[in-house]
Design an enzyme around this catalytic site. Structure first.
Site, PDB file in Angstrom:
ATOM      1  N   SER A 143     -13.024   9.064  26.361  1.00  0.00           N
ATOM      2  CA  SER A 143     -14.379   9.440  26.751  1.00  0.00           C
ATOM      3  C   SER A 143     -14.437  10.949  26.886  1.00  0.00           C
ATOM      4  O   SER A 143     -13.403  11.604  27.071  1.00  0.00           O
ATOM      5  CB  SER A 143     -14.741   8.793  28.091  1.00  0.00           C
ATOM      6  OG  SER A 143     -16.004   9.247  28.562  1.00  0.00           O
ATOM      7  N   TYR A 157     -12.292   7.059  36.974  1.00  0.00           N
ATOM      8  CA  TYR A 157     -12.539   6.803  35.559  1.00  0.00           C
ATOM      9  C   TYR A 157     -12.154   8.024  34.718  1.00  0.00           C
ATOM     10  O   TYR A 157     -11.464   7.902  33.695  1.00  0.00           O
ATOM     11  CB  TYR A 157     -14.017   6.467  35.339  1.00  0.00           C
ATOM     12  CG  TYR A 157     -14.420   6.327  33.891  1.00  0.00           C
ATOM     13  CD1 TYR A 157     -14.165   5.156  33.190  1.00  0.00           C
ATOM     14  CD2 TYR A 157     -15.067   7.367  33.221  1.00  0.00           C
ATOM     15  CE1 TYR A 157     -14.533   5.029  31.858  1.00  0.00           C
ATOM     16  CE2 TYR A 157     -15.447   7.243  31.899  1.00  0.00           C
ATOM     17  CZ  TYR A 157     -15.181   6.075  31.220  1.00  0.00           C
ATOM     18  OH  TYR A 157     -15.551   5.953  29.903  1.00  0.00           O
TER      19      TYR A 157
END
Length: 259
Positions: A143, A157
């Site tokens: 990401s 995350y």
């Protein structure tokens, strides 16, 4: 023109929803036979039914990627069903929100278990099969959050997504002589069920932050992953490709004001 991937075999973890489903569909359209994983049988069955009739087959197996035993079972299943294994997409990931001040050890373990350990375990389980392929490919869904940007509530995350890139650089070295490449795609804001669940206001804010003025699609990420899977990408390893419509480029919102 890229060499055909018709008949190749792939695993896409977390392939029953979102970006994973998009990767699975893109691969199957290219003639790749795909085994998807997910935690819920109903989600897997729905995706398998929806993706029936493409050039490649899509089948599924319920698995928890944080379990080494489950990952070994997934690899064995894909090898048996499709006559080998050429491509592993370590895509499974979760992104629950928790502020740093309130985050519990359980919150952290859950995210790192799926996002980091799940990547390690599926790749470990697949090394022998990918070596036998002669053109093994590992493609990780990381990401922009973590490796490049940050967002409140996602410190765990972001750490997990950055950890995946640390993993791929050494894994790429270790597996290079086995003719296995290891690369990553780094999506920005992609229109998935998860993004929709965050509400229209959030989606509009995310869209406004992207120079193209649009959210990405799962096919955008799937096409990037498909490139890494090709024979023509055989000399590319240890690399990451950002798929974000230019989202990380503006230094402030004012940079987009006059577009």
């Amino acid at each position: 023109m890229f060499t055909s991937l018709q008949g190749r075999s792939a695993i896409v973890t977390g392939g029953s929803k979102g970006i994973g489903r998009g990767i699975a569909e893109t691969f199957a359209r290219a003639g790749i036979n795909v085994v998807i994983t997910g935690r819920t049988e109903s989600d897997i069955e729905r995706t398998v039914a929806d993706l029936a009739g493409l050039a490649g087959t899509v089948t599924g197996v319920a698995a928890e990627v944080a379990s080494p035993e489950d990952c070994r079972r997934v690899v064995a299943t894909a090898t048996e069903r499709n006559g080998g294994l050429d491509i592993v997409c370590a895509n499974a990931g979760i992104f629950p929100s928790a502020s740093l001040a309130d985050m519990t050890p359980e919150d952290l373990d859950q995210v790192l278990g799926t996002n980091v350990k799940g990547t390690f375990y599926i790749v470990q389980a697949a090394i022998d099969a990918l070596t036998a392929s002669g053109h093994g490919r590992v493609i990780i869904t990381s990401s922009i959050t973590g490796p490049v940007t940050g967002f409140p509530g996602w410190s765990h995350y972001g750490a997990s997504k950055a950890a995946q890139l640390g993993f791929l650089r050494t894994a790429a070295i270790e597996l290079a002589r086995k003719k296995i490449t290891v690369n990553a795609v780094l999506p920005g804001n992609i229109l998935t069920e998860g993004l929709v669940e965050m509400g229209e206001q959030y989606m509009n804010q995310m869209k406004a932050a992207i120079p193209t003025g649009t959210l990405g699609t799962v096919a955008d990420v799937g096409n990037a992953a498909l490139f890494f899977a090709t024979d023509e990408a055989a000399f590319i390893t240890g690399q990451s490709l950002i798929v974000d419509g230019g989202q990380i480029l503006p230094e402030s919102a004012e940079a987009l004001a006059d577009l």
